[in-house]
Design an enzyme around this catalytic site. Sequence first.
Site, PDB file in Angstrom:
ATOM      1  N   HIS A   1      38.078  58.503  35.225  1.00 38.54           N
ATOM      2  CA  HIS A   1      37.639  57.120  34.984  1.00 38.54           C
ATOM      3  C   HIS A   1      36.138  57.153  34.696  1.00 38.54           C
ATOM      4  CE1 HIS A   1      37.695  52.790  35.144  1.00 38.54           C
ATOM      5  NE2 HIS A   1      36.679  52.810  35.984  1.00 38.54           N
TER       6      HIS A   1
ATOM      7  N   ASP B   1      32.974  55.167  33.535  1.00 38.92           N
ATOM      8  CA  ASP B   1      32.367  53.861  33.281  1.00 38.92           C
ATOM      9  C   ASP B   1      31.312  53.954  32.180  1.00 38.92           C
ATOM     10  OD1 ASP B   1      33.509  51.928  35.180  1.00 38.92           O
ATOM     11  OD2 ASP B   1      32.771  53.311  36.701  1.00 38.92           O
TER      12      ASP B   1
ATOM     13  N   ASP C   1      40.797  49.190  36.348  1.00 34.28           N
ATOM     14  CA  ASP C   1      39.607  48.831  37.127  1.00 34.28           C
ATOM     15  C   ASP C   1      39.055  47.416  36.943  1.00 34.28           C
ATOM     16  OD1 ASP C   1      37.907  49.664  39.170  1.00 34.28           O
ATOM     17  OD2 ASP C   1      36.324  50.248  37.788  1.00 34.28           O
TER      18      ASP C   1
ATOM     19  N   HIS D   1      33.812  46.692  31.969  1.00 33.62           N
ATOM     20  CA  HIS D   1      33.999  45.919  33.210  1.00 33.62           C
ATOM     21  C   HIS D   1      32.865  46.071  34.224  1.00 33.62           C
ATOM     22  CE1 HIS D   1      36.171  49.786  33.820  1.00 33.62           C
ATOM     23  NE2 HIS D   1      35.604  49.737  34.996  1.00 33.62           N
TER      24      HIS D   1
END
Length: 998
Positions: free
Chosen positions: A20, A22, A135, A404
Amino acid sequence: LALLPRAGGELRAFVVAHSHMDVGWVYTVQESMHAYAANVYTTVIEELMKGKQRKFIAVEQEFFRLWWDMVATDTQKQQVHQLLQEGRLEFVIGGQVMHDEAVTLIDDQILQLTEGHGFLYETFGFRPQFSWHVDPFGASATTPTLFALAGFNAHLISRIDYDLKADMQKNKKLQFVWQGSPSLSERQEIFTHVMDQYSYCTPSQLPFSNRSGFFWNGFATFPDPPKDGVYPNMSLPVTDANLHAYAQTMVANIKERAAWFRTGDVLWPWGCDKQFFNASVQYSNMDLLVDYINKHSAEFGVTVQYATVSDYFQAVYSRNLTWEIRDSQDFLPYSTEPFQAWTGFYTSRSTLKGIARRASSLLYAGESFFTQYVRKHPEGSICKCKALKQLQSLRWAVSEVQHHDGITGTESPKVKDMYMNNLMYGIFNVKKLMASIIFDINNAKKNGEVYSSVYTEGSGKPDVDQYVVVYNPLAWNITTFVTVSVSNEAMSVYDELGHSVPAQVQSSVESQSTYDLYILVEISGLSYRKYSIKPLDGKQSAFVGRSTKYKRRELTRADQQSQQLFPVVNNCYQIVFDQNTNLMHSITERETNQTVQFTQEFLEYHVNGDTKKGPISDNYLFAPNASAVPVSKAVGLEVMSGNLMTEIRQYFYSNVTSQDYIYAVYTRLYSVPEGYDGKLLCHRIEQEYSVGPLELNREAVLRTSTNLNTRQLLYTDNNGYQMQKRPFKAYVNNTVARNYYPVVQTAYIEDDATRLMLLAERAHGVSSQGNGQVEVMLHRRLWNNLQWDLNNNLTLNDSSVVRPVIWLILGTKAVTNTLYRMSGLALEHRPVVVFGALSGDKPKLPRRLQQNSVHDSSVTVPPNLHLQTLSIPGWRYSSNHAEQVRSIRMGKQKQGDADFSRVLLRIRHLYEVGEDPVLSKPVMVDLKSLLKGLGSVMAVEERSLTGTWDVNTLERWKWKTAQYPGKRFFNSSEASEDCIVTVHPKEIRTFFVYFQVQ
């Protein structure tokens, strides 16, 4: 899949390896690339080549594209192609980022998805068909519809209310068919999987070790990877001694999860934030574990395999079960614990939220402006490739900030600065492009520097003869005001033909030395007009707004006195103020003569920043101590009245002697002269707020109280696409915060007769904490001592002043229904103002402009449709799939210049089925006639939402439901004959349009 038949009650675990990543959060994109992200792709590709059973999913395209363009060798690129063909590397979602679902606008979600999909299809002929929204903080009902329109077969989410998830888990209801849009219903439904309580990370507790489990590469280090390759917290390597214990732990977790789902297929995500930067140690340990469990599958009752998301969904799909249908209700807001309501981020970093939307709106204008230039001026002198790069810089920046932890305001200050810098750079490029197009079309020599300004941002004060060029980016005829800052009250404004234009000038709110010039502009769809501003020449001058200042009033003493009311009126409303308080008192909607009691006040929620004292508010969470407290003891009032506009300026002071105010409201009411279509202008009460700098641990709200009997029912939008009903819910704990919802573009309250609508130009938190009330959170400034927040610099000590705008519309449901969609878009896409001195006394205007026949080439759609996209994407891929795949396999992708002949067009129907007797009807559109101003249309191809599928070949999986027991494929809408298409309620139709070469 066939290798592992399911024997008896045996469970099948699908180990999905993922990282994951970001796109900005605590670290910038550059820092992340250096510390770990580039190593993820470099080492994963290498490891996948070593073991035929290994697989991996790649998600955010921004990181992958940076790796592909800057890091990957030719050999690695070849290997990526091979792994994709073998189905061992899979792109899921395929957007630039994993976008936030609460505070993003649908246009920007589509943009970032299209941006990523275009790259993947052009480079690999690959089209993602599954989502992985693990997420985002809560799930919107717009997202499943978008993914369905993009051709996806299944959607995956994770973060929903803790109590709801526990309940769904217990009852095996984490999987369902979601009909996100009430109007599109089963045509765009999508199978949806909600992750269980373990979410997207591998469980890290090991009973036999005090180190974390299954993270053999440990955790990434910043700023540099360790020289010796030893990372902190690397899991215990798998050895003969612990192999059985590892296997037992993994199997126990698989079985625990299997109990929450209807099939024996278990999705077992292996990875977490920033994982797989050393894929070799990851796979070499997991290989041993997978082999061991499979050798002892009879004993364990489980088989394990490396898998992609599509492997997992294919297995569930092939079971042919009948699934429950979920309607269009979303999963917002989102709480993780009784005192952890993630409703603060709806407002966090309001300035960033505002700039992100202004950037998106400028990009929208720049795209259609450039598309028209390329079509109508093939001989133009502007380098098209450079122009496309300018647009691409803003496409990339607007896509990136939809992440996000971007537009949500949940990033560290340096990452916020990265988003801002990238947005400002893109904005600068597109303004420059638009200015140069205007100069090129008018063959004007550049006289000094051209400066351009969007709205009143940026500098530029026309003193001498100045030309203001105003572009209307909407495909409707618009009558509105644009504001220009001038240094003098005596001004006249003329159009291209020298006719006087209605205008009003008055002293500026912002500064003592400048004036605001409001110009009434009337511009047809996707067209521009040119206005000259001259110092007074004795003839017709602009109206001058005159100021009346009222005495500052103490609110506490006002109650005993009798009211002294005075009205401010236009053709649609009468707003009444009370001179004893200097506050608004009531609004009368003149058509129905309906009067609504109407007061507005600023309040602050005081919040706690000390974890020892109770729940805290931070970038994410809103945890108020008690009810909100009024901020001001005294209000100052000034009224600027003129023939075209009245502006009411209210200043809120903490006491009657304070010098400075932290809060102000500027309310504007417009009067439109005869002969102009003033319907939208007249019906809006425009409010601009000035809020800040706040004190620490304060959350600022504007509360509007009315005598409407709303039963505390609020309506808010999902991403500017559809409305959600928000009944007030009482909870044991945290009721205030759990009744906050995001407003992206529209919110309203209503009783049986009257509706009050709020239209926003950036996202806010909104709530109805009392009958007839609606409150909007405008700003937050927080600090707390939670160690995790401090370590990541995630405290929101935001000392800025924010200037959001909200338009109010008050009226019957029938009237507001006809106005709010157009008005919301008119606020989102206000005209773009570009100005600069054009050389020479009188620039030679092209004949077309002199005749004012600009309108011939305008592009206009009916009021219930919105031209959502008109752009030249520049992709070089073939729209014939077989051909595209063949040319990639042969290594013959077209290199070189972008393709300027393909125009991307999207049309959206703004209304729901049954919402309005007239506007909810389907609309027939003749694309040839719509676009005739751009040239003669030669061919139109209807495509999936992001352009990568021909709708006639797109067949999505049809999951069985009680409503539709037959299992079948979905085929898309009817083919367009003769370029005439019928657009049904809520549809978003996407086309490639080709014109005859001129």
